[in-house]
Structure formats: C-alpha cells, structure tokens
Motif scaffolding. Structure first.
Motif, short mmCIF file in Angstrom:
data_model
loop_
_atom_site.label_atom_id
_atom_site.label_comp_id
_atom_site.label_asym_id
_atom_site.label_seq_id
_atom_site.Cartn_x
_atom_site.Cartn_y
_atom_site.Cartn_z
N VAL A 296 0.83 -1.20 0.00
CA VAL A 296 0.00 0.00 0.00
C VAL A 296 0.87 1.25 0.00
O VAL A 296 0.63 2.20 -0.76
CB VAL A 296 -0.96 0.01 1.23
CG1 VAL A 296 -1.61 1.37 1.40
CG2 VAL A 296 -2.03 -1.06 1.06
N MET A 297 1.90 1.27 0.85
CA MET A 297 2.79 2.43 0.91
C MET A 297 3.57 2.60 -0.39
O MET A 297 3.77 3.73 -0.87
CB MET A 297 3.75 2.28 2.10
CG MET A 297 3.08 2.50 3.45
SD MET A 297 4.25 2.47 4.84
CE MET A 297 4.55 0.72 5.02
N ALA A 298 4.01 1.48 -0.98
CA ALA A 298 4.75 1.55 -2.24
C ALA A 298 3.88 2.10 -3.37
O ALA A 298 4.32 2.93 -4.17
CB ALA A 298 5.28 0.16 -2.61
N ILE A 299 2.61 1.66 -3.42
CA ILE A 299 1.68 2.16 -4.44
C ILE A 299 1.46 3.66 -4.26
O ILE A 299 1.43 4.42 -5.24
CB ILE A 299 0.34 1.40 -4.37
CG1 ILE A 299 0.52 -0.05 -4.81
CG2 ILE A 299 -0.72 2.08 -5.25
CD1 ILE A 299 -0.71 -0.91 -4.62
N ALA A 300 1.31 4.09 -3.00
CA ALA A 300 1.11 5.52 -2.72
C ALA A 300 2.31 6.34 -3.17
O ALA A 300 2.17 7.43 -3.73
CB ALA A 300 0.85 5.73 -1.22
N ILE A 301 3.52 5.80 -2.96
CA ILE A 301 4.74 6.50 -3.38
C ILE A 301 4.79 6.63 -4.90
O ILE A 301 5.11 7.69 -5.44
CB ILE A 301 5.99 5.75 -2.86
CG1 ILE A 301 6.11 5.94 -1.35
CG2 ILE A 301 7.25 6.24 -3.56
CD1 ILE A 301 7.20 5.08 -0.72
N VAL A 302 4.44 5.55 -5.61
CA VAL A 302 4.46 5.58 -7.08
C VAL A 302 3.42 6.56 -7.61
O VAL A 302 3.70 7.36 -8.52
CB VAL A 302 4.20 4.16 -7.65
CG1 VAL A 302 4.02 4.22 -9.17
CG2 VAL A 302 5.35 3.23 -7.30
N LEU A 303 2.20 6.53 -7.05
CA LEU A 303 1.14 7.44 -7.50
C LEU A 303 1.51 8.90 -7.25
O LEU A 303 1.29 9.76 -8.10
CB LEU A 303 -0.18 7.10 -6.80
CG LEU A 303 -0.85 5.78 -7.19
CD1 LEU A 303 -2.11 5.54 -6.37
CD2 LEU A 303 -1.18 5.77 -8.69
N SER A 304 2.08 9.18 -6.08
CA SER A 304 2.49 10.55 -5.78
C SER A 304 3.64 10.98 -6.69
O SER A 304 3.73 12.14 -7.10
CB SER A 304 2.91 10.69 -4.32
OG SER A 304 4.06 9.90 -4.04
N GLY A 305 4.51 10.01 -7.04
CA GLY A 305 5.61 10.32 -7.96
C GLY A 305 5.09 10.66 -9.35
O GLY A 305 5.60 11.59 -9.99
N ILE A 306 4.08 9.92 -9.81
CA ILE A 306 3.46 10.22 -11.11
C ILE A 306 2.84 11.62 -11.09
O ILE A 306 2.95 12.38 -12.05
CB ILE A 306 2.40 9.15 -11.45
CG1 ILE A 306 3.07 7.80 -11.71
CG2 ILE A 306 1.58 9.57 -12.69
CD1 ILE A 306 2.11 6.65 -11.87
#
Length: 274
Positions: free
Chosen positions: A171-181
């Motif tokens: 969940v945290m990794a997905i949030a990091i990727v989405l915020s990076g996008i």
C-alpha cells in the motif's frame, strides 16, 4: 479491503500535500541546469527519487527503531547551556533543513545583489546556471530523500492498523508511485509558471526558507535540544500553512498595488506630455 483502499487514498493525499515544497525545490533547482536539459533533469530526478523512496521505505520498515534511538556518543549536555540527544532521524532532518535554508538565502542574495535586473533576467544561461544536468539531478534526488523521510514515517504510522505487514508495504509503495506520477505531471507546469511569472520565484524561495526553518525546528525537537533550558519546539503544520497563505496573499496584494502605481505613473506622464 475497504480499510486498505481508504488508507491508500489517505496516503496519496498525504504525499501530495507534503510533496508541494519538494516540487518547488525541484522547479527552482532544475533552473540551474542548461535550458535544454531542464525538463530531463526534472523527470530523471523524480523517477530516480521514486525508486529510492521505495528502497528507503523498505529500509525504514526494517530498521526504524535504530533511526529513533539516540546515539550514545551524540548524547550529553553543557550545564545550563545545551542539552542534546541526536538520533539518525534528527541528523537527517537537521542537515536537510540547513541545506534548504542555505540554498534559499543564497538564491535570494543572488537576486538582490544584481545591480542590473534586466541583465540578470536575460542572462539565464550565465552564472546562475552553474550546475551540470547530472549535478542538478543529484541535488534533486538527495533533497527528495530528505523530504521523503518524514512522509514515509507518517505513512508507516497510517498503515500501522493493517495487520499484514506485506500488505502495508505494498500500500505504501503504491502511494509513493502514484504521488511520484503526480509530481511528474506537475513539475513541468510549476516550472513553466515560475518562468512566466518571475516575481513568484521570490515567493517560492521564501517558502523554501520557511520549509528549512520548519525542518530545523523539527530536527532540533527530535534531538531533544535544549538551549539555555529552553526546549526546541517544532513548527506545527498549521502554523506553516498559515504563514504560507499569508505570504501568498501579501505577494498578490503587493503585485496588484505595484501595477496600480505603475498605471498611475504612466497616466501622469501622458498628462504631462499633453
């Protein structure tokens, strides 16, 4: 499942809010690179930072207690003058905050020390852009990690209710990727806005200066610093956003007032000429 989705949405919102000052730094730092490399600098810096954020997340999840535990050799006091107990977290935040303050002050001084503002604006490829593309990318990546430290710790706190540690990490990794996008999408737009509205670049630098102060006070608090018996208290996020809002309003009002004065001067000049 609903709890996981809600937590993911909260994390993305958290990353977006905490990432604003990061975006501002990226936009200002990329301007030091050659014009033809600026867009690549922003995108490459953010992409590398996303990967390193996930690595940092994995490291923090594994060894978080070591970052919070004070170092014995950096714990002590000077009677009635100074008390301190530095840990890994406080050192990273203090160094990051100090570097941001230094960067903001240096850029502000660069602006006000120029005797010929027009020459400064026209010579964008001159002294101000004194970094190679790789050096600018390195600066962006390093500061991105500094900004990421607190947001990742906050993310770990938000996911503490998720029992499965693997699910929490995903969940945290997905949030990091989405915020990076999201940062990739907004970075160019913010840089373009600052390029077209150069007066807001000064506002951006002062915002960075306040971000640096906020990080330094937070680092001092994490290090349990006491100076002459007075404990260092971190600047609250509410105070930070209030100060930013006041700065923006003052800048807008001052800009409009300045335009009004210029219009009046032009009108007076026309009347005199007639």
């Amino acid at each position: 499942m609903a709890e996981v989705i809600f937590t993911l949405l909260m994390l993305v919102m958290l990353q977006a809010v905490l990432g604003f000052d990061n975006l501002l730094y990226i936009s200002l730092e990329s301007k030091k690179a050659p014009i033809e490399d600026q867009k690549r600098v922003r995108k490459t810096g953010i992409l590398i930072a996303i990967v390193l954020r996930i690595v940092l997340l994995f490291v923090l999840v594994s060894v978080i207690e070591y970052f919070q535990e004070p170092f014995s050799f950096l714990t002590g006091k000077i009677e009635n003058v100074l008390d301190f107990a530095f840990n890994g977290h406080s050192i990273i935040v203090l160094l990051g905050g100090g570097f941001i303050i230094y960067t903001a002050v240096k850029e502000i001084w660069h602006m006000i020390s120029k005797s010929d503002l027009h020459h400064d604006l026209e010579s964008e490829g001159g002294k101000k852009r004194n970094k190679s593309a790789n050096a600018a990318i390195t600066s962006i990546v390093i500061m991105n990690l500094v900004f990421s430290f607190d947001s990742i710790l906050a993310a770990i706190g938000l996911t503490s209710d998720i029992e499965n540690s693997t699910t929490a990490f995903i969940v945290m990794a997905i949030a990091i990727v989405l915020s990076g996008i999201l940062m990739l999408v907004l970075a160019d737009r913010i840089s373009t806005f600052l390029a077209k509205n150069r007066m807001y670049e000064v506002l951006g630098l002062f915002i960075l200066f306040i971000v640096g102060i906020m990080l330094v006070t937070e680092g001092g608090h994490l290090a349990h610093l006491k100076i002459f018996g007075n404990e260092i208290v971190p600047m609250s996020k509410t105070t930070f956003y209030f100060v930013i809002a006041v700065l923006v309003v003052v800048d807008i009002v001052q800009g409009r007032y300045q335009k009004k004065l210029i219009a009046e001067e032009i009108s007076k000049s026309k009347d005199v000429s007639q």
